[in-house]
Design a protein around this motif. Structure first.
Motif, PDB file in Angstrom:
ATOM      1  N   LEU A 114       0.929  -1.153  -0.177  1.00  0.00           N
ATOM      2  CA  LEU A 114      -0.176   0.003  -0.181  1.00  0.00           C
ATOM      3  C   LEU A 114       0.851   1.254   0.029  1.00  0.00           C
ATOM      4  CD1 LEU A 114      -2.644  -1.114   2.408  1.00  0.00           C
ATOM      5  CD2 LEU A 114      -2.751  -1.502   0.121  1.00  0.00           C
ATOM      6  N   PRO A 115       0.394   2.429  -0.310  1.00  0.00           N
ATOM      7  CA  PRO A 115       1.157   3.529  -0.204  1.00  0.00           C
ATOM      8  C   PRO A 115       1.795   3.835   1.075  1.00  0.00           C
ATOM      9  CG  PRO A 115      -1.006   4.118  -1.239  1.00  0.00           C
ATOM     10  CD  PRO A 115      -0.995   2.463  -0.645  1.00  0.00           C
ATOM     11  N   THR A 165       6.563   3.173  11.610  1.00  0.00           N
ATOM     12  CA  THR A 165       6.265   3.689  10.583  1.00  0.00           C
ATOM     13  C   THR A 165       5.754   2.787   9.407  1.00  0.00           C
ATOM     14  OG1 THR A 165       8.447   3.951   9.808  1.00  0.00           O
ATOM     15  CG2 THR A 165       7.692   5.898  10.700  1.00  0.00           C
ATOM     16  N   PRO A 166       4.954   3.062   8.311  1.00  0.00           N
ATOM     17  CA  PRO A 166       4.476   2.291   7.588  1.00  0.00           C
ATOM     18  C   PRO A 166       5.467   1.422   6.854  1.00  0.00           C
ATOM     19  CG  PRO A 166       3.161   4.219   7.365  1.00  0.00           C
ATOM     20  CD  PRO A 166       3.970   4.427   8.274  1.00  0.00           C
ATOM     21  N   GLU A 167       6.385   1.848   6.519  1.00  0.00           N
ATOM     22  CA  GLU A 167       7.329   1.169   5.418  1.00  0.00           C
ATOM     23  C   GLU A 167       8.145   0.085   6.540  1.00  0.00           C
ATOM     24  OE1 GLU A 167       9.713   4.777   7.153  1.00  0.00           O
ATOM     25  OE2 GLU A 167       7.677   4.232   6.414  1.00  0.00           O
ATOM     26  N   ARG A 174       7.281   6.156  -0.158  1.00  0.00           N
ATOM     27  CA  ARG A 174       8.096   5.400   0.802  1.00  0.00           C
ATOM     28  C   ARG A 174       7.963   4.073   0.337  1.00  0.00           C
ATOM     29  NH1 ARG A 174       8.065   7.462   6.843  1.00  0.00           N
ATOM     30  NH2 ARG A 174       8.504   9.582   6.523  1.00  0.00           N
ATOM     31  N   GLU A 175       9.135   3.294   0.215  1.00  0.00           N
ATOM     32  CA  GLU A 175       9.245   2.027  -0.086  1.00  0.00           C
ATOM     33  C   GLU A 175       9.386   1.161   1.136  1.00  0.00           C
ATOM     34  OE1 GLU A 175       8.723   0.714  -3.204  1.00  0.00           O
ATOM     35  OE2 GLU A 175       8.300   2.505  -4.096  1.00  0.00           O
ATOM     36  N   PRO A 176       8.807  -0.027   1.026  1.00  0.00           N
ATOM     37  CA  PRO A 176       9.016  -1.148   2.243  1.00  0.00           C
ATOM     38  C   PRO A 176      10.642  -1.027   2.427  1.00  0.00           C
ATOM     39  CG  PRO A 176       7.520  -2.148   0.619  1.00  0.00           C
ATOM     40  CD  PRO A 176       8.382  -0.900   0.012  1.00  0.00           C
ATOM     41  N   VAL A 177      11.002  -1.038   3.794  1.00  0.00           N
ATOM     42  CA  VAL A 177      12.034  -1.412   4.358  1.00  0.00           C
ATOM     43  C   VAL A 177      12.587  -2.712   3.829  1.00  0.00           C
ATOM     44  CG1 VAL A 177      13.585  -1.655   6.293  1.00  0.00           C
ATOM     45  CG2 VAL A 177      11.914   0.424   6.304  1.00  0.00           C
ATOM     46  N   ALA A 178      13.597  -2.697   3.385  1.00  0.00           N
ATOM     47  CA  ALA A 178      14.328  -4.088   2.934  1.00  0.00           C
ATOM     48  C   ALA A 178      14.545  -5.008   3.966  1.00  0.00           C
ATOM     49  CB  ALA A 178      15.349  -3.917   1.926  1.00  0.00           C
ATOM     50  N   PRO A 179      14.646  -6.222   3.867  1.00  0.00           N
ATOM     51  CA  PRO A 179      14.920  -7.204   4.800  1.00  0.00           C
ATOM     52  C   PRO A 179      16.318  -6.972   5.484  1.00  0.00           C
ATOM     53  CG  PRO A 179      14.033  -8.531   3.032  1.00  0.00           C
ATOM     54  CD  PRO A 179      14.283  -7.026   2.778  1.00  0.00           C
ATOM     55  N   ARG A 180      16.307  -6.792   6.794  1.00  0.00           N
ATOM     56  CA  ARG A 180      17.560  -6.672   7.596  1.00  0.00           C
ATOM     57  C   ARG A 180      18.643  -7.432   7.233  1.00  0.00           C
ATOM     58  NH1 ARG A 180      17.345  -3.971  12.791  1.00  0.00           N
ATOM     59  NH2 ARG A 180      15.186  -4.610  13.045  1.00  0.00           N
ATOM     60  N   LYS A 181      19.768  -6.820   6.835  1.00  0.00           N
ATOM     61  CA  LYS A 181      20.894  -7.663   6.432  1.00  0.00           C
ATOM     62  C   LYS A 181      21.837  -7.686   7.664  1.00  0.00           C
ATOM     63  CE  LYS A 181      19.769  -8.735   2.395  1.00  0.00           C
ATOM     64  NZ  LYS A 181      19.655 -10.462   2.145  1.00  0.00           N
ATOM     65  N   GLY A 182      21.836  -6.830   8.645  1.00  0.00           N
ATOM     66  CA  GLY A 182      22.772  -6.753   9.873  1.00  0.00           C
ATOM     67  C   GLY A 182      23.882  -5.699   9.573  1.00  0.00           C
TER      68      GLY A 182
END
Length: 442
Positions: free
Chosen positions: A24-25, A197-199, A230-238
């Motif tokens: 979603l937005p 936050t949504p992302e 805003r784009e979704p936060v990418a999977p955490r890589k550490g």
């Protein structure tokens, strides 16, 4: 009851059957899994924020905030929140880990709209009122005291501290008496506004649900937070390698038993050999036929509780062995455990052990997904941690594809690394610990 047509299901290549995903937005992701055999719905709002995202001055803030948001919203008191979920026989709860926080509800499928409303109200509009902070501060301090009264829980936190030192994953999720006692309403409110936050969020829903209906409900209740750009936060890589070496931590406490965790660091959840690590863990101490259980409990009767486990984070992890025994048997328990670990590091596990371990993993995976709650947790974690969804059949194939040679290569690589350990019991100094433990750890 809602139904989902075949045409709306994703193929299993790269995604899970019956799983659908929308963005979603503002970057908010909605993931659903249609489970036609149940009459329930499980709703979870996953936030990619945990204790490793805190500064040391606010250690425990993510967990404290999780408690606090249930106290009141602009339209509901804590009692009204509880009454709303009790009136439909549902469950409303939350948990905090080192890398994420999840707020969830489990209800009848006919009460899906209420579940989305309640969870969204708590997560987005929890008030963080000053008077609620003081009440919940006492609750969290009681939880810390309860943790301290449980040797195994206490030692789990101490062990990760021994393994990772000052790295953020080495700090307890719950914080400390000092940090919780001094944390302010302003700090908690700021943490909520900046981090939630949504992302960074995923809404995961599983059960007898329709994806389009879920998306419509999420739009309704998250609408004011959904802004474009805003784009979704990418999977955490550490953040890369953990500095330093594992150490040895001792909690000197009188009691009837000595408790010990002993282990090595592992790569994180994105490691290509993570399924081989799971097989190795199962063969070492994951079941009644595992080597540690057979050698320490069944053959020698040295301990009632003995097992191995794997903790995995984005950039690191730990393979550990736990045992609890009478203090006078501690030396023999650590000697047997270290001998088993050395033997597996040198010679690996057998074909029979590998076969049994893979069968245990397959059965545990399938049997653990027999309700909508476990399915919701699976797709929520998968979206946050990997950004992809794999069908159960695909996962079973990955387990089947693990070879004995791969497992033994992983054993040789990991079990020859430096060990860390944590001990809780009537032991006055590290010099008093058994020679077998001091020779392998620290």
């Amino acid at each position: 009851m809602p139904r989902q047509s075949d045409s709306s299901r994703l193929a299993s290549s790269g995604s899970a059957d019956h799983v659908r995903r929308s963005t979603l937005p503002g970057g908010l992701r909605v993931v659903t899994e249609f489970v036609p055999s149940v009459r329930s719905a499980s709703v979870g709002v996953w936030v990619g924020v945990g204790s490793r995202d805190e500064g040391q001055s606010v250690a425990g803030a993510a967990h404290f905030l999780e408690h606090l948001l249930f106290k009141s919203t602009p339209t509901r008191s804590a009692v009204q929140i509880a009454q709303a979920v009790d009136a439909v026989g549902g469950e409303l709860n939350a948990f905090t880990s080192r890398e994420h926080t999840c707020y969830y509800a489990h209800v009848l499928d006919s009460d899906l709209a209420l579940a989305v409303d309640l969870v969204a109200d708590v997560v987005l509009r929890g008030r963080c009122a000053a008077e609620d902070v003081e009440v919940e501060r006492d609750v969290v301090l009681e939880e810390i005291a309860m943790r301290d009264d449980d040797p195994e829980d206490t030692l789990g936190d101490v062990f990760l501290s021994a393994m990772f030192g000052q790295h953020p994953v080495g700090r307890p999720v719950i914080g400390s008496v000092e940090s919780i006692s001094t944390m302010t309403r302003t700090q908690l409110h700021s943490f909520h506004l900046r981090r939630y936050t949504p992302e960074r969020m995923v809404v995961a829903v599983a059960g007898n649900v329709d994806h389009d209906e879920v998306v419509a409900l999420v739009r309704e209740h998250f609408g004011p937070r959904l802004s474009k750009g805003r784009e979704p936060v990418a999977p955490r890589k550490g953040t890369g390698r953990v500095p330093g070496r594992p150490g040895v931590e001792l909690v000197d406490r009188d009691g009837e038993q000595t408790h010990v965790f002993l282990g090595v660091r592992t790569p994180g959840r994105h490691w290509n050999h993570r399924w081989a690590l799971s097989v190795l863990n199962s063969a070492l101490g994951g079941g009644l036929s595992s080597r540690l259980f057979q050698q320490i409990r069944e053959s020698r009767g040295l301990a009632y509780s003995v097992y191995s486990s794997v903790d995995t984070f984005s950039d690191s992890g730990a393979l550990s062995v736990y045992a609890a025994c009478l203090p006078e048997r501690f030396g023999e328990v650590t000697q047997v455990a270290s001998d088993v670990l050395a033997e597996v590091a040198r010679d690996g596990i057998t074909e029979a052990e590998c076969r049994i371990a893979k069968g245990s993993l397959r059965g545990g995976l399938v049997l653990g997904l027999e309700d909508s709650g476990s399915r919701m947790h699976r797709i929520g974690r998968s979206e946050l941690n990997f950004g992809t969804h794999r069908s159960i059949d695909d996962t079973l194939e990955l387990i089947d594809a693990v070879s004995l040679e791969e497992v033994n290569a992983v054993a040789k690589q990991l079990l020859n690394r430096p060990y860390g350990a944590a001990v809780l019991g009537p032991h006055r100094s590290k010099r008093s610990l058994p020679r077998a433990l001091r020779s392998i750890a620290g």
